[in-house]
Motif scaffolding. Structure first.
Motif, PDB file in Angstrom:
ATOM      1  N   ILE A  80       0.857  -1.320  -0.285  1.00 47.00           N
ATOM      2  CA  ILE A  80      -0.092  -0.056  -0.188  1.00 47.00           C
ATOM      3  C   ILE A  80       0.513   1.237   0.027  1.00 47.00           C
ATOM      4  O   ILE A  80       2.380   1.715   0.091  1.00 47.00           O
ATOM      5  CB  ILE A  80      -0.811   0.058   1.380  1.00 47.00           C
ATOM      6  N   ASP A  81       0.198   2.390  -0.397  1.00 55.00           N
ATOM      7  CA  ASP A  81       1.177   3.334  -0.696  1.00 55.00           C
ATOM      8  C   ASP A  81       0.171   4.471   0.770  1.00 55.00           C
ATOM      9  O   ASP A  81      -0.621   5.063   0.346  1.00 55.00           O
ATOM     10  CB  ASP A  81       0.967   4.240  -2.089  1.00 55.00           C
ATOM     11  N   MET A  82       0.118   4.694   1.607  1.00 58.79           N
ATOM     12  CA  MET A  82      -0.063   4.849   2.762  1.00 58.79           C
ATOM     13  C   MET A  82      -0.273   6.920   2.678  1.00 58.79           C
ATOM     14  O   MET A  82      -1.339   7.599   2.782  1.00 58.79           O
ATOM     15  CB  MET A  82       1.117   5.186   3.954  1.00 58.79           C
ATOM     16  N   GLU A  83       0.607   7.333   1.816  1.00 58.13           N
ATOM     17  CA  GLU A  83       0.518   8.385   1.685  1.00 58.13           C
ATOM     18  C   GLU A  83      -0.865   8.906   0.094  1.00 58.13           C
ATOM     19  O   GLU A  83      -1.392   9.619   0.675  1.00 58.13           O
ATOM     20  CB  GLU A  83       2.051   9.301   0.989  1.00 58.13           C
ATOM     21  N   TYR A  84      -0.605   7.775  -0.855  1.00 56.16           N
ATOM     22  CA  TYR A  84      -1.935   8.315  -1.844  1.00 56.16           C
ATOM     23  C   TYR A  84      -2.345   8.516  -1.302  1.00 56.16           C
ATOM     24  O   TYR A  84      -4.147   8.809  -1.613  1.00 56.16           O
ATOM     25  CB  TYR A  84      -0.848   7.126  -2.286  1.00 56.16           C
TER      26      TYR A  84
END
Length: 170
Positions: A27-31
């Motif tokens: 996952i890309d938490m910032e995204y």
């Protein structure tokens, strides 16, 4: 001897099979966070509070600086007791500023409490969603690409960020 070699090779084969059978996702938490409006609003509120509190601290620092400059200018005219009194006043103000900084920006300060109040529920909701997706799809591990600095390359096919957003309703 042949039995030992055979046992070791069987063990390695089984271990390799288990490793290959595990499924991973990214996952890309910032995204994800940047696409959640309530997170953006929470960040904005926290930023505004931080600026407001910093201006209060800055004002107090300016007052202490003015007291110190006045003390320096009057130094030759002051008696021993007056010097001590002014020095104590300046030190007391500096201590009050440090307490104010701790109150607002300390590890258990108001800024931390606001982050806990506004951002933590959003992060907890994302965590629960990722956990549910992992259970549903049999992922052994989900790695956050945004904080995993040692990932050089990862296939976009294993990135489930959009699925997380979809399940969250975004």
């Amino acid at each position: 001897m042949k039995k030992i070699v055979l046992l070791i090779s069987m063990f390695l084969t089984l271990s390799l099979g288990n490793i290959l059978a595990q499924q991973y996702a990214l996952i890309d938490m910032e995204y994800i966070l940047n696409r959640i409006p309530s997170f953006e609003n929470a960040n904005e509120q926290i930023e505004n509070l931080s600026k407001q509190w910093q201006s209060i601290v800055d004002k107090e620092v300016e007052e202490v600086n003015a007291l110190y400059k006045k003390y320096q200018a009057d130094l030759s005219l002051l008696t021993g007791a007056e010097k001590t009194k002014r020095e104590n006043e300046i030190v007391a103000k500096e201590n009050a500023i440090q307490e104010l900084r701790n109150k607002y920006f300390g590890s258990q300060g108001e800024l931390f409490q606001q982050q806990e109040k506004l951002i933590k529920p959003i992060q907890d909701n994302i965590y629960e969603t990722v956990k549910n997706i992992s259970i549903d799809n049999g992922y052994s591990m989900v790695i956050d690409r945004a904080s995993a600095t040692s990932i050089i390359f990862a296939s976009p096919a294993i990135d489930i960020s959009d699925e997380v957003l979809l399940r969250l309703g975004y």
